[in-house]
Design a protein around this motif. Structure first.
Motif, PDB file in Angstrom:
ATOM      1  N   SER A 158      14.871  -1.748 -31.823  1.00 61.17           N
ATOM      2  CA  SER A 158      13.698  -0.669 -31.100  1.00 61.17           C
ATOM      3  C   SER A 158      12.948  -1.581 -30.192  1.00 61.17           C
ATOM      4  O   SER A 158      12.839  -2.624 -30.051  1.00 61.17           O
ATOM      5  CB  SER A 158      12.966  -0.034 -32.319  1.00 61.17           C
ATOM      6  OG  SER A 158      12.030  -1.257 -32.922  1.00 61.17           O
ATOM      7  N   ALA A 191      11.383  13.017 -29.230  1.00 64.82           N
ATOM      8  CA  ALA A 191      11.553  11.852 -29.615  1.00 64.82           C
ATOM      9  C   ALA A 191      10.252  11.081 -28.688  1.00 64.82           C
ATOM     10  O   ALA A 191       9.906  10.000 -28.942  1.00 64.82           O
ATOM     11  CB  ALA A 191      12.973  11.173 -28.988  1.00 64.82           C
ATOM     12  N   GLY A 213       7.438   8.938 -30.364  1.00 64.69           N
ATOM     13  CA  GLY A 213       7.377   7.503 -29.886  1.00 64.69           C
ATOM     14  C   GLY A 213       6.196   6.954 -29.379  1.00 64.69           C
ATOM     15  O   GLY A 213       5.778   5.790 -28.761  1.00 64.69           O
ATOM     16  N   THR A 255       7.623   3.892 -27.812  1.00 61.35           N
ATOM     17  CA  THR A 255       8.535   3.319 -28.719  1.00 61.35           C
ATOM     18  C   THR A 255       9.862   3.736 -28.673  1.00 61.35           C
ATOM     19  O   THR A 255       9.770   5.342 -28.879  1.00 61.35           O
ATOM     20  CB  THR A 255       8.005   2.809 -30.022  1.00 61.35           C
ATOM     21  OG1 THR A 255       6.859   2.194 -29.932  1.00 61.35           O
ATOM     22  CG2 THR A 255       9.112   1.848 -30.686  1.00 61.35           C
ATOM     23  N   GLY A 256      11.303   3.326 -28.479  1.00 65.49           N
ATOM     24  CA  GLY A 256      12.317   4.170 -28.738  1.00 65.49           C
ATOM     25  C   GLY A 256      13.412   2.980 -29.071  1.00 65.49           C
ATOM     26  O   GLY A 256      13.031   1.841 -29.070  1.00 65.49           O
ATOM     27  N   THR A 271      15.788   4.094 -21.742  1.00 64.66           N
ATOM     28  CA  THR A 271      15.070   5.182 -22.055  1.00 64.66           C
ATOM     29  C   THR A 271      13.460   4.948 -22.268  1.00 64.66           C
ATOM     30  O   THR A 271      12.635   5.829 -21.740  1.00 64.66           O
ATOM     31  CB  THR A 271      15.630   5.804 -23.447  1.00 64.66           C
ATOM     32  OG1 THR A 271      16.978   6.115 -23.324  1.00 64.66           O
ATOM     33  CG2 THR A 271      14.921   6.998 -23.756  1.00 64.66           C
ATOM     34  N   VAL A 272      13.153   3.753 -22.746  1.00 56.39           N
ATOM     35  CA  VAL A 272      11.716   3.463 -22.977  1.00 56.39           C
ATOM     36  C   VAL A 272      11.039   3.374 -21.551  1.00 56.39           C
ATOM     37  O   VAL A 272       9.900   3.964 -21.177  1.00 56.39           O
ATOM     38  CB  VAL A 272      11.430   2.252 -23.667  1.00 56.39           C
ATOM     39  CG1 VAL A 272      10.105   1.935 -23.851  1.00 56.39           C
ATOM     40  CG2 VAL A 272      11.968   2.548 -25.400  1.00 56.39           C
TER      41      VAL A 272
END
Length: 244
Positions: free
Chosen positions: A38, A105, A109, A124-125, A130-131
């Motif tokens: 993560s 999501a 996150g 957070t991801g 993606t973050v």
């Protein structure tokens, strides 16, 4: 029941004590999967409004500007935590970067905190790209589209000054993942101890004098356990002779 009796029961039935823990250990090793990685990135903002014309001449006006900034931060914090904000972020990322993210999501996150006039946002991801994309969308929506979330400003956009650039960092594995198997083993040992005590309770055999006395049986004689004696053989080297 005294602690010594508990110990004697557990020592006598140690296979039952270890059996559940061994089963848990085997299943845990067979099904073990490392925790997925993560990533997290965060950014801080200082929030305020442009001062009015009288602000430079009035200390009271400056005080109210700072007080309004704290109220704005509180309102923005509540807005960031909602699903509508996450949906706005997803729409902004899709429009700017052509990437479709999951709003749930993003909401799960996101974390927001505030202290005085400072707003802290983190995302957070499981994927660093993606973050990064999601946090860029968060920054854009938060700084450019906050007027609809703050009707008290009368359609004005709150001024957010970004204090630092977001950096995506990997997060270490949580302590919960590290303690999962040891905790299961401990529970397995407790279950094994309970199983051993249950087996002792259901066992009709009499194993010592105390159990016979508790059952009300008369004691005629007691045969002690045979104790191993140390060997008394020795070797005598006196006078150059060996005597056994």
């Amino acid at each position: 029941m005294e602690l010594r009796q508990f110990w004697n029961i557990l020592r006598r039935r140690w296979p039952l004590v270890l059996l559940p823990a061994l089963i848990v250990l085997g299943l845990g090793l067979a099904t073990y999967r490392p925790a997925p990685p993560s990533y997290n990135a965060g950014v801080r903002f200082i929030v305020g409004q442009p001062p009015g014309a009288a602000a430079a001449e009035s200390d009271e006006q400056r005080y109210y500007n700072w007080l309004a900034s704290e109220y704005i931060v509180n309102g923005l914090t509540d807005w960031v935590r909602g699903l509508r904000f996450a949906e706005a972020v997803v729409a902004r990322v899709e429009a700017d970067q052509g990437v479709r993210l999951d709003p749930h999501a993003i909401q799960g996150g996101l974390a927001a905190d505030n202290a005085r006039s400072v707003l802290t946002i983190s995302l957070t991801g499981g994927d660093p790209e993606t973050v990064r994309q999601g946090l860029n969308g968060v920054i854009a929506v938060l700084t450019e589209d906050n007027a609809a979330a703050l009707p008290q400003l009368g359609g004005q956009t709150a001024v957010l000054t970004q204090l630092d650039e977001p950096v995506v960092n990997p997060l270490p594995a949580g302590i919960r993942n590290q303690l999962d198997l040891p905790l299961r083993l401990a529970l397995g040992l407790l279950a094994g101890a309970g199983l051993a005590l249950l087996a002792h309770y259901l066992d009709p055999a009499v194993r010592d004098r105390a159990e016979a006395e508790r059952a009300g049986l008369p004691i005629l004689a007691e045969i002690p356990r045979e104790k191993k004696n140390k060997s008394t053989d020795y070797t005598d080297f006196t006078d150059g002779k060996i005597n056994l």
